[in-house]
Design a protein around this motif. Structure first.
Motif, mmCIF file in Angstrom:
data_model
loop_
_atom_site.group_PDB
_atom_site.id
_atom_site.type_symbol
_atom_site.label_atom_id
_atom_site.label_comp_id
_atom_site.label_asym_id
_atom_site.label_seq_id
_atom_site.Cartn_x
_atom_site.Cartn_y
_atom_site.Cartn_z
ATOM 1 N N GLY A 277 -85.854 43.449 43.775
ATOM 2 C CA GLY A 277 -85.737 42.109 43.227
ATOM 3 C C GLY A 277 -84.849 41.266 44.108
ATOM 4 O O GLY A 277 -84.400 41.680 45.183
ATOM 5 N N GLY A 278 -84.594 40.044 43.636
ATOM 6 C CA GLY A 278 -83.756 39.135 44.383
ATOM 7 C C GLY A 278 -84.559 38.199 45.262
ATOM 8 O O GLY A 278 -85.779 38.329 45.414
ATOM 9 N N VAL A 279 -83.856 37.232 45.838
ATOM 10 C CA VAL A 279 -84.431 36.283 46.785
ATOM 11 C C VAL A 279 -83.751 36.513 48.123
ATOM 12 O O VAL A 279 -82.532 36.355 48.248
ATOM 13 C CB VAL A 279 -84.225 34.832 46.318
ATOM 14 C CG1 VAL A 279 -84.707 33.851 47.384
ATOM 15 C CG2 VAL A 279 -84.948 34.590 45.000
ATOM 16 N N ILE A 280 -84.530 36.894 49.116
ATOM 17 C CA ILE A 280 -83.991 37.236 50.432
ATOM 18 C C ILE A 280 -84.690 36.373 51.468
ATOM 19 O O ILE A 280 -85.918 36.406 51.594
ATOM 20 C CB ILE A 280 -84.204 38.730 50.747
ATOM 21 C CG1 ILE A 280 -83.570 39.590 49.646
ATOM 22 C CG2 ILE A 280 -83.625 39.081 52.109
ATOM 23 C CD1 ILE A 280 -84.025 41.024 49.656
ATOM 24 N N ASN A 281 -83.908 35.602 52.208
ATOM 25 C CA ASN A 281 -84.426 34.773 53.291
ATOM 26 C C ASN A 281 -83.806 35.229 54.600
ATOM 27 O O ASN A 281 -82.581 35.280 54.725
ATOM 28 C CB ASN A 281 -84.090 33.302 53.060
ATOM 29 C CG ASN A 281 -84.950 32.669 51.978
ATOM 30 O OD1 ASN A 281 -86.112 32.371 52.202
ATOM 31 N ND2 ASN A 281 -84.374 32.470 50.804
ATOM 32 N N CYS A 282 -84.649 35.557 55.575
ATOM 33 C CA CYS A 282 -84.178 36.031 56.871
ATOM 34 C C CYS A 282 -84.851 35.232 57.977
ATOM 35 O O CYS A 282 -86.081 35.115 57.992
ATOM 36 C CB CYS A 282 -84.495 37.510 57.061
ATOM 37 S SG CYS A 282 -83.636 38.607 55.918
ATOM 38 N N GLN A 283 -84.046 34.712 58.894
ATOM 39 C CA GLN A 283 -84.592 33.960 60.017
ATOM 40 C C GLN A 283 -83.823 34.317 61.276
ATOM 41 O O GLN A 283 -82.604 34.180 61.336
ATOM 42 C CB GLN A 283 -84.519 32.456 59.756
ATOM 43 C CG GLN A 283 -85.138 31.614 60.865
ATOM 44 C CD GLN A 283 -85.307 30.161 60.461
ATOM 45 O OE1 GLN A 283 -85.042 29.793 59.321
ATOM 46 N NE2 GLN A 283 -85.748 29.335 61.378
ATOM 47 N N THR A 284 -84.550 34.773 62.323
ATOM 48 C CA THR A 284 -83.916 35.117 63.589
ATOM 49 C C THR A 284 -84.670 34.492 64.745
ATOM 50 O O THR A 284 -85.905 34.439 64.749
ATOM 51 C CB THR A 284 -83.825 36.640 63.788
ATOM 52 O OG1 THR A 284 -83.283 36.911 65.089
ATOM 53 C CG2 THR A 284 -85.180 37.321 63.668
ATOM 54 N N SER A 285 -83.899 34.025 65.732
ATOM 55 C CA SER A 285 -84.485 33.444 66.938
ATOM 56 C C SER A 285 -84.273 34.332 68.156
ATOM 57 O O SER A 285 -84.662 33.960 69.267
ATOM 58 C CB SER A 285 -83.873 32.057 67.201
ATOM 59 O OG SER A 285 -82.466 32.156 67.348
ATOM 60 N N ALA A 286 -83.669 35.485 67.973
ATOM 61 C CA ALA A 286 -83.357 36.362 69.101
ATOM 62 C C ALA A 286 -84.624 37.004 69.672
ATOM 63 O O ALA A 286 -85.600 37.251 68.959
ATOM 64 C CB ALA A 286 -82.373 37.443 68.665
ATOM 65 N N THR A 287 -84.582 37.291 70.956
ATOM 66 C CA THR A 287 -85.714 37.917 71.629
ATOM 67 C C THR A 287 -86.008 39.282 71.028
ATOM 68 O O THR A 287 -85.108 40.110 70.881
ATOM 69 C CB THR A 287 -85.421 38.067 73.136
ATOM 70 O OG1 THR A 287 -85.203 36.774 73.694
ATOM 71 C CG2 THR A 287 -86.577 38.747 73.848
ATOM 72 N N ALA A 288 -87.263 39.511 70.669
ATOM 73 C CA ALA A 288 -87.751 40.798 70.141
ATOM 74 C C ALA A 288 -87.031 41.244 68.876
ATOM 75 O O ALA A 288 -87.087 42.422 68.511
ATOM 76 C CB ALA A 288 -87.666 41.896 71.208
#
Length: 628
Positions: A277-288
């Motif tokens: 459950g829960g709300v999880i937001n993940c954003q990454t701009s790193a290579t690979a």
């Protein structure tokens, strides 16, 4: 792709090649507008493909993914002893005996409460708090704010870490560093908490040099982490990763976790990621980099996860291989039984979901959007952008999967290196390369499967392809690509269900229990192909693009022996009914039915094929029939 010759009933077969446009030429009523489509809809399984399947063709063609921090209305039942994660719930395995509160105030930190039960020291800064504990039942409450501090703990016993409106920035390392046992992380109701590390060079935090201790993330833990509570935790990674556990991470209903990384993975574990459950937001701009990465299993049962990656691919000198970004990457299985999972990858070689083993979907919603092109390191090493990639088998028993993969000629929607089996649910794919591709056999027992590829096969099995029920729709590109394709030398068997394929070629059927037919057709994007009997339509399909001189494959339980049917092309205004990605199981035709008539034979030993060589629809009459 099989090049098997046709040997059965032909309904006005055209021998010319088919041409299917890209999405730029799709009829106006289907033309992608790049509008954001990220609905919160729970998936459905179901035994009836036509009633369980939901979704429109326009939604699929315009699918996009964006971060979503809105709360979910979730309930939770605390598990009993039969649950594998029973002991990792604070209600089941923690007896509180002591409370220690750490209050950060700029460059200082003050400890209050049962401080005599533990040892508390500070590092080079008064706001670098170090706790050592050998006792059971301690709850640590972190609150206040610092821009040059941290919290490090050595504990021989499990403990509670309550985040009660705390903001910690550590310019030289982890904001929270757990060098002890597992932690129950409680994000206090109604609070917003922030953890930030500092940008580093050389791949390590400055104060890590010469130390044997791991410190791999803004929030690092040697032990297991269970996140609960209904507050919000924001994690920012500028130096390494966002959240890392050298064991596993469990997310419970109610918690809200947002992770942003410019330097590595958002969430990384050695022994599993469990989302209940829960709300999880993940954003990454790193290579690979991966938004969520585990060396073990990824299991999702509830909640909502949104994973966005923008980094490109790279060469990994340690593995002598290339690596690319992914929304979710698991070295073991991916298992989804509930919840909502949204993945978007825009970098070269990037993928939505990727597993080194099997992927099993039995409920919930998965939506994937990839725009990246192929990452090429050398003539031997590259990484193609794909929506979903499984190195093992893929099984769909329920739920909803949508994939849009539009980067370049290597962009497959779904690829499995093993078998693909569907027993229920809805799967819809729009891609450049194959819509759905299996390296081995493909079996459709029930559910709804739709694949539209602008540059290859809609549905492509590199082993046997067997349809026992449900609805299978494949829209492929021009010759030699096919709507529905089984590999040359393998069988295409239809024992039940509805099959409609349109593309430059068609696939032979052998040993089937159900009648089949093939037709040639030219039809504009947004127009329909339909089969009717006695002026009553049996089914219809709205095609996603312009087809010229294409081949249509058809099989249906409604194809009874010795009965005359009519194959027609119709405009969008002439067909109404409940559509699922252009398929209408019981359409109403708003015009008199005209077209090419055909009659099924009493034998199906030859399967689908090109027995006739007449002209286009409406211009030739009955084809060659099934050979006896």
């Amino acid at each position: 792709m099989s090049k098997a010759a046709f040997a059965v009933l032909a309904v006005a077969l055209l021998v010319n090649t088919a041409a299917c446009s890209t999405d730029d030429d799709i009829d106006d009523n289907l033309n992608p507008t790049n509008e954001n489509v990220n609905p919160s809809a729970s998936g459905t399984g179901g035994t009836s493909a036509t009633t369980a399947a939901t979704g429109s063709l326009k939604e699929l063609l315009n699918l996009d993914i964006s971060l979503d921090t809105s709360a979910l209305n979730e309930s939770e039942s605390i598990p009993n002893e039969t649950d594998e994660l029973f002991e990792y719930y604070i209600e089941n395995d923690f007896d509180e005996a002591y409370t220690v509160t750490i209050t950060y105030d700029g460059s200082n930190a003050v400890a209050t409460g049962d401080t005599e039960a533990v040892e508390i020291t500070t590092g080079s800064n008064p706001s670098d708090v170090i706790v050592s504990s050998e006792v059971k039942g301690v709850r640590y409450i972190l609150q206040g704010s610092t821009t040059d501090g941290s919290f490090k703990i050595y504990s021989e016993k499990k403990f509670v870490l309550e985040l009660n409106g705390v903001s910690i920035t550590n310019p030289t390392g982890a904001a929270i560093n757990n060098q002890g046992k597992r932690a129950f992380v409680v994000i206090a109701d109604g609070t917003t908490n922030s953890l930030t590390d500092g940008a580093v060079s050389g791949g390590d935090y400055p104060d890590q040099s010469g130390s044997d201790e791991d410190m791999k993330a803004t929030f690092f833990s040697e032990g297991k982490l269970t996140f609960s509570g209904s507050g919000t935790l924001n994690v920012t990674s500028k130096g390494k990763n966002g959240i890392v556990s050298d064991d596993f991470v469990l997310f419970r209903p109610g918690c809200k976790v947002n992770v942003t990384s410019t330097s590595g993975h958002c969430i990384k574990t050695n022994d599993g990621i469990y989302v209940r459950g829960g709300v999880i937001n993940c954003q990454t701009s790193a290579t690979a980099a991966k938004a969520l990465k585990t060396d073990s299993i990824f299991r999702m049962e509830g909640g909502r996860v949104t994973a966005i990656t923008t980094g490109g691919g790279t060469y990994d000198s340690d593995d002598n291989d290339v690596s690319a970004a992914a929304g979710v990457k698991a070295d073991c299985d991916i298992v989804i039984t509930g919840g909502e999972l949204y993945c978007k990858s825009t970098g070269a070689g990037g993928k939505g979901l990727s597993t080194d083993k099997a992927l099993t979907m039995n409920g919930g919603t998965v939506k994937v959007y990839t725009t990246g092109k192929t990452y090429t390191y050398s003539s031997r090493l590259d990484s193609k952008a794909k929506g979903i990639k499984a190195d093992g088998n893929m099984i769909v028993g329920g739920g909803t999967i949508w994939v849009r993969a539009i980067g370049d000629s290597g962009s497959e929607g779904i690829e499995t290196k093993g078998t693909y089996t569907q027993n229920g649910g809805t799967v819809a794919v729009y891609s450049v390369d194959d819509g759905v591709n299996s390296a081995s056999d493909m079996v459709i027992n029930n559910g709804f499967l739709y694949g539209y590829a602008t540059g290859n096969d809609g549905i492509d099995s590199n082993g046997d392809l067997t349809v026992n029920g449900g609805v299978l729709v494949g829209c492929g590109a021009g010759s030699p690509e096919e709507g529905v394709d089984a590999a040359e030398g393998h069988s295409f068997i239809v024992n039940g269900g509805t099959v409609i394929g349109i593309g430059g070629g068609g696939e032979a059927v052998s040993g089937s229990q159900q009648k089949a037919a093939v037709s040639g057709v030219s039809v504009g994007g947004g127009g329909y192909i339909a089969v009717s009997k006695d002026n009553t339509a049996l089914f219809a399909l709205q095609v996603p693009c312009q087809y010229n001189n294409a081949t249509v494959q058809m099989s249906s339980p409604k194809f009874t022996s010795g009965t005359s049917f009519t194959f027609s092309t119709l405009s969008s205004s002439q067909v109404t009914g409940d559509e699922v990605f252009g398929y209408v199981g019981s359409p109403t035709l708003n015009a008199s039915v005209s077209g090419t008539s055909f009659t099924t034979s009493t034998s199906i030993s030859g399967g689908m094929g090109g027995g006739g060589n007449q002209g286009g629809p409406g211009g030739g009459g009955q084809g060659g029939g099934f050979p006896h």
